[in-house]
Design a protein around this motif. Structure first.
Motif, PDB file in Angstrom:
ATOM      1  N   ARG A  83       0.833  -1.206   0.000  1.00  0.00           N
ATOM      2  CA  ARG A  83       0.000   0.000   0.000  1.00  0.00           C
ATOM      3  C   ARG A  83       0.868   1.256   0.000  1.00  0.00           C
ATOM      4  N   GLU A  84       1.926   1.245   0.793  1.00  0.00           N
ATOM      5  CA  GLU A  84       2.828   2.397   0.865  1.00  0.00           C
ATOM      6  C   GLU A  84       3.512   2.662  -0.480  1.00  0.00           C
ATOM      7  N   VAL A  85       3.875   1.608  -1.187  1.00  0.00           N
ATOM      8  CA  VAL A  85       4.479   1.772  -2.508  1.00  0.00           C
ATOM      9  C   VAL A  85       3.484   2.433  -3.460  1.00  0.00           C
ATOM     10  N   GLY A  86       2.240   2.000  -3.424  1.00  0.00           N
ATOM     11  CA  GLY A  86       1.214   2.606  -4.272  1.00  0.00           C
ATOM     12  C   GLY A  86       0.979   4.070  -3.938  1.00  0.00           C
ATOM     13  N   ILE A  87       0.990   4.383  -2.657  1.00  0.00           N
ATOM     14  CA  ILE A  87       0.807   5.775  -2.229  1.00  0.00           C
ATOM     15  C   ILE A  87       1.978   6.628  -2.699  1.00  0.00           C
ATOM     16  N   ALA A  88       3.191   6.132  -2.525  1.00  0.00           N
ATOM     17  CA  ALA A  88       4.371   6.879  -2.958  1.00  0.00           C
ATOM     18  C   ALA A  88       4.376   7.079  -4.471  1.00  0.00           C
ATOM     19  N   ALA A  89       3.923   6.074  -5.215  1.00  0.00           N
ATOM     20  CA  ALA A  89       3.852   6.210  -6.671  1.00  0.00           C
ATOM     21  C   ALA A  89       2.856   7.299  -7.051  1.00  0.00           C
ATOM     22  N   SER A  90       1.723   7.345  -6.377  1.00  0.00           N
ATOM     23  CA  SER A  90       0.735   8.388  -6.657  1.00  0.00           C
ATOM     24  C   SER A  90       1.288   9.770  -6.330  1.00  0.00           C
ATOM     25  N   LYS A  91       2.059   9.857  -5.279  1.00  0.00           N
ATOM     26  CA  LYS A  91       2.660  11.139  -4.905  1.00  0.00           C
ATOM     27  C   LYS A  91       3.673  11.599  -5.942  1.00  0.00           C
ATOM     28  N   THR A  92       4.239  10.680  -6.692  1.00  0.00           N
ATOM     29  CA  THR A  92       5.177  11.050  -7.755  1.00  0.00           C
ATOM     30  C   THR A  92       4.485  11.927  -8.785  1.00  0.00           C
ATOM     31  N   TRP A  93       3.291  11.538  -9.201  1.00  0.00           N
ATOM     32  CA  TRP A  93       2.559  12.329 -10.196  1.00  0.00           C
ATOM     33  C   TRP A  93       2.207  13.700  -9.631  1.00  0.00           C
ATOM     34  N   SER A  94       1.741  13.727  -8.402  1.00  0.00           N
ATOM     35  CA  SER A  94       1.391  14.996  -7.774  1.00  0.00           C
ATOM     36  C   SER A  94       2.607  15.910  -7.661  1.00  0.00           C
ATOM     37  N   SER A  95       3.727  15.342  -7.289  1.00  0.00           N
ATOM     38  CA  SER A  95       4.963  16.114  -7.167  1.00  0.00           C
ATOM     39  C   SER A  95       5.427  16.635  -8.525  1.00  0.00           C
ATOM     40  N   LEU A  96       5.279  15.821  -9.546  1.00  0.00           N
ATOM     41  CA  LEU A  96       5.651  16.263 -10.891  1.00  0.00           C
ATOM     42  C   LEU A  96       4.810  17.467 -11.310  1.00  0.00           C
ATOM     43  N   ARG A  97       3.519  17.407 -11.059  1.00  0.00           N
ATOM     44  CA  ARG A  97       2.640  18.523 -11.409  1.00  0.00           C
ATOM     45  C   ARG A  97       2.958  19.766 -10.593  1.00  0.00           C
ATOM     46  N   THR A  98       3.337  19.575  -9.345  1.00  0.00           N
ATOM     47  CA  THR A  98       3.672  20.723  -8.503  1.00  0.00           C
ATOM     48  C   THR A  98       4.968  21.379  -8.953  1.00  0.00           C
ATOM     49  N   HIS A  99       5.989  20.587  -9.180  1.00  0.00           N
ATOM     50  CA  HIS A  99       7.316  21.126  -9.446  1.00  0.00           C
ATOM     51  C   HIS A  99       7.587  21.426 -10.922  1.00  0.00           C
ATOM     52  N   PHE A 100       6.896  20.758 -11.813  1.00  0.00           N
ATOM     53  CA  PHE A 100       7.121  20.959 -13.235  1.00  0.00           C
ATOM     54  C   PHE A 100       5.845  21.325 -13.987  1.00  0.00           C
TER      55      PHE A 100
END
Length: 128
Positions: free
Chosen positions: A93-110
């Motif tokens: 579950r934690e891996v899935g959550i971290a993967a989802s945060k990757t997309w959110s972080s990409l949208r925030t920073h780029f």
């Protein structure tokens, strides 16, 4: 020492091939990677949770060896063994959550580089 053969895992091999084929050439590639990984983690977490419950129930059904070993002892041992699968489910579950945060972080920073849309609606001009 003999070499042990791995079990045939076509689903896992297909997942690995799907993920490794994504080249990260665009934002949609990153999103596709994240969604694929997140969905796989959901399935894995559910499977591990069910497996831990099933294992614990089957181990609880093991008869005690002697008079000094009660059903409570067997149940505690079964819970201790199944705990590792439950932890694996939580890790998935934690891996899935971290993967989802990757997309959110990409949208925030780029987001500016991705051509992010400006918020719709009226905006307050704080300069006046």
């Amino acid at each position: 020492m003999t070499e042990t053969t791995r079990p045939d895992t076509p689903g896992l091999q297909r997942l690995g091939a799907d993920l490794s084929s994504i080249e990260f050439d665009s934002a949609s590639d990153v999103q596709r990677y994240v969604v694929t990984l997140r969905d796989a983690c959901k399935v894995l977490a559910v499977e591990l949770e069910f497996a831990s419950d099933d294992l614990e129930q089957r181990l609880r059904a093991v008869p005690p060896l002697g008079d000094d070993e009660s059903g409570v002892v067997i149940a505690r041992r079964a819970r201790q063994v199944a705990k590792h699968l439950r932890r694996s489910a939580e890790a998935a579950r934690e891996v899935g959550i971290a993967a989802s945060k990757t997309w959110s972080s990409l949208r925030t920073h780029f987001g500016d580089h991705m051509g992010a849309r400006r918020p719709k609606g009226r905006q307050i001009n704080l300069q006046s």
